[in-house]
Design a protein around this motif. Structure first.
Motif, mmCIF file in Angstrom:
data_model
loop_
_atom_site.group_PDB
_atom_site.id
_atom_site.type_symbol
_atom_site.label_atom_id
_atom_site.label_comp_id
_atom_site.label_asym_id
_atom_site.label_seq_id
_atom_site.Cartn_x
_atom_site.Cartn_y
_atom_site.Cartn_z
ATOM 1 N N GLU A 77 -27.958 -59.840 -22.425
ATOM 2 C CA GLU A 77 -27.590 -58.642 -21.670
ATOM 3 C C GLU A 77 -27.052 -59.077 -20.313
ATOM 4 O O GLU A 77 -27.557 -60.014 -19.702
ATOM 5 N N ALA A 141 -27.937 -48.203 -19.442
ATOM 6 C CA ALA A 141 -29.161 -48.989 -19.617
ATOM 7 C C ALA A 141 -29.258 -49.367 -21.089
ATOM 8 O O ALA A 141 -28.923 -48.574 -21.957
ATOM 9 N N ASP A 143 -31.527 -50.237 -24.269
ATOM 10 C CA ASP A 143 -32.893 -50.007 -24.726
ATOM 11 C C ASP A 143 -33.002 -50.364 -26.212
ATOM 12 O O ASP A 143 -32.066 -50.901 -26.804
ATOM 13 N N ASP A 144 -34.161 -50.054 -26.807
ATOM 14 C CA ASP A 144 -34.403 -50.390 -28.215
ATOM 15 C C ASP A 144 -33.395 -49.738 -29.154
ATOM 16 O O ASP A 144 -33.054 -50.304 -30.188
ATOM 17 N N GLU A 145 -32.905 -48.541 -28.811
ATOM 18 C CA GLU A 145 -31.914 -47.881 -29.664
ATOM 19 C C GLU A 145 -30.632 -48.707 -29.754
ATOM 20 O O GLU A 145 -30.036 -48.819 -30.825
ATOM 21 N N HIS A 146 -30.192 -49.270 -28.641
ATOM 22 C CA HIS A 146 -28.992 -50.105 -28.646
ATOM 23 C C HIS A 146 -29.209 -51.366 -29.471
ATOM 24 O O HIS A 146 -28.345 -51.768 -30.257
#
Length: 161
Positions: A77, A141, A143-146
């Motif tokens: 990231e 941002a 997150d886990d979804e990405h």
């Protein structure tokens, strides 16, 4: 008109779906694959390893220690306004990007982040790379979804059927 303008100005233009660059697929439904080890922790690698395990299972691939295929992966990231250049192909006059920097948009409400995931699948018997895929997504941002979306996209892309 004022409502449309306020909505447009309030919208964030950063969100982008995963984009994939890859070779051809590497496995069929019912394959067995050994996934490189990862820690079951809060790290990016740990989250991506868990997401890949689930994505393989969703695609009817058994994750085992002795599969005919071996998968390794990486996840990074960074600030989306920074890019990744190919040092071997670039020169002082010409930069060859493997990941273009993202210009800050007029409607951006944040400093965009970019997540870049790589999945490599090898044939255990020959050692040949049968698939290499790189997926990127940008948002305000990560997150886990990405991370889950990147894992699902790469695993779906790696299927041969």
């Amino acid at each position: 008109m004022a409502l449309c303008l306020s909505f447009a100005l309030g919208a964030c233009a950063v969100t982008a779906p995963p984009a994939i660059v890859s070779t051809t697929g590497a496995f069929d439904q019912g394959s067995e694959i050994q996934l490189a080890p990862f820690e079951d922790d809060a790290s990016l690698r740990g989250a991506f390893g868990k997401a890949l395990t689930e994505a393989f299972r969703e695609n009817d691939v058994q994750v085992s220690g002795d599969g005919q295929l071996i998968a390794d992966f990486a996840l990074a990231e960074r600030n989306a306004q920074s890019g990744v250049a190919d040092p071997a192909a670039s020169s002082s006059e010409n930069v060859i990007w493997t990941s273009q920097p993202r210009d800050r948009g007029l409607l951006d409400r944040c400093d965009a982040r970019r997540v870049r995931a790589t999945l490599v699948i090898l044939d255990r018997a020959s050692g040949e790379v049968t698939y290499r895929g790189v997926a990127e997504a940008s948002d305000c941002a990560i997150d886990d979804e990405h991370i889950t979306a990147l894992a699902r996209a790469l695993v779906a892309d790696a299927r041969t059927d």
